[in-house]
Scaffold this active site. Sequence first.
Site, PDB file in Angstrom:
ATOM      1  N   LYS A   1       4.194   6.911   9.070  1.00 56.72           N
ATOM      2  CA  LYS A   1       3.178   6.718   7.594  1.00 56.72           C
ATOM      3  C   LYS A   1       2.773   5.712   6.829  1.00 56.72           C
ATOM      4  CE  LYS A   1       6.456   4.623   5.975  1.00 56.72           C
ATOM      5  NZ  LYS A   1       6.236   2.903   5.642  1.00 56.72           N
TER       6      LYS A   1
ATOM      7  N   ASP B   1      13.531   6.980   5.030  1.00 56.42           N
ATOM      8  CA  ASP B   1      12.275   7.233   5.156  1.00 56.42           C
ATOM      9  C   ASP B   1      11.655   8.740   6.713  1.00 56.42           C
ATOM     10  OD1 ASP B   1      11.154   5.739   4.067  1.00 56.42           O
ATOM     11  OD2 ASP B   1       9.884   3.783   5.701  1.00 56.42           O
TER      12      ASP B   1
END
Length: 312
Positions: A16, A144
């Site tokens: 990401k 995350d």
Amino acid sequence: MTSAFSPAVTATAPAKINLILRVGAPDESGYHPLVTVFQAVDLWDEVAIVSADADSLVIEGAGNLSGVPTDRTNIVWKAVDALAHVRGLREPLAITITKTIPVAGGMAGGSADAAATLVALNELWQVGLTSPQILDMAATLGADVPFSLLGGTALGEGRGDLLTPLIRQQPLHLVVVTAPLELSTPRVYKTLDDLRAEGQGTLTPLSSSELDVVIGDDVGELIGVLSNDLQPAALKMAPIVQKNLDVLSEAGALAHLVSGSGPTVFGLCVDATHVADVANFLLQRGFSATPTTSTPLGARLTSSLSSAREAH
Ligand code: ATP
């Protein structure tokens, strides 16, 4: 050692970047509240898991993998233990992680490995957890990890684990530039706290117009909202990051930003041809540059139990 007829199940999860990363002042427990827009990119770690006589972990892949723990501290074992707890039975496993995501680069590589492990093991052990149940479990592993499962584009609030999926129609064309060093995420947050004056760090929610820009197709407008509160801290800790931002600018990238806590940075380009031009400019000057795009996908099985049995 791997058991005689045990098939390997594999799953993959994306890296990401954060298109927007706003960081509030730490709460009493030391956590920083976030308002962030996560974007999954087309760089994938793969986790292969097979039943075995004893636990083992192998790390493969290109680049410097020395920062990835091969012992019990690797986050994949945390994912295994969480799933084993729900299943009520813990059997030994041989796990192979094939890494593409830069290690400690601000691209959530460890979180991707944890997410892929949950997906693969839910299949191997036939635990039968639903996607929302896996998402809940992911949040217990790291802030995350839920996004690594979900992928695509998402607004992240709280610690980054309270996710609202967003739909982007057009892909983003990106060049990712890694630095030959690791930055510890907690130390980057600590540096930010030190850089901020007392009372700074008021968290502003994303406005509806900013949200429109994030999901819209106008790259020019997107450039106007790209931001990362952690960037000054990453730059202070690793001056080479500024060099990587500067060369992206010199190469003609539309915009550039530190990814998460760094030291990886990314440049935004118009299209695939522009990406190739920018990447070549960097590579010719000895920088590490990886062309990529955004992806709407998240963690997913790449070899199920049945396909693994057929292949056997
Ligand atoms: P984030 O942006 O989520 O904070 P990051 O992308 O900067 O993380 P990671 O690649 O996830 O960094 O690694 C952070 C640290 O986690 C590493 O330095 C390493 O010690 C530890 N770690 C544990 N398991 C893993 C794993 N499977 N892959 C990479 N690092 C791992």
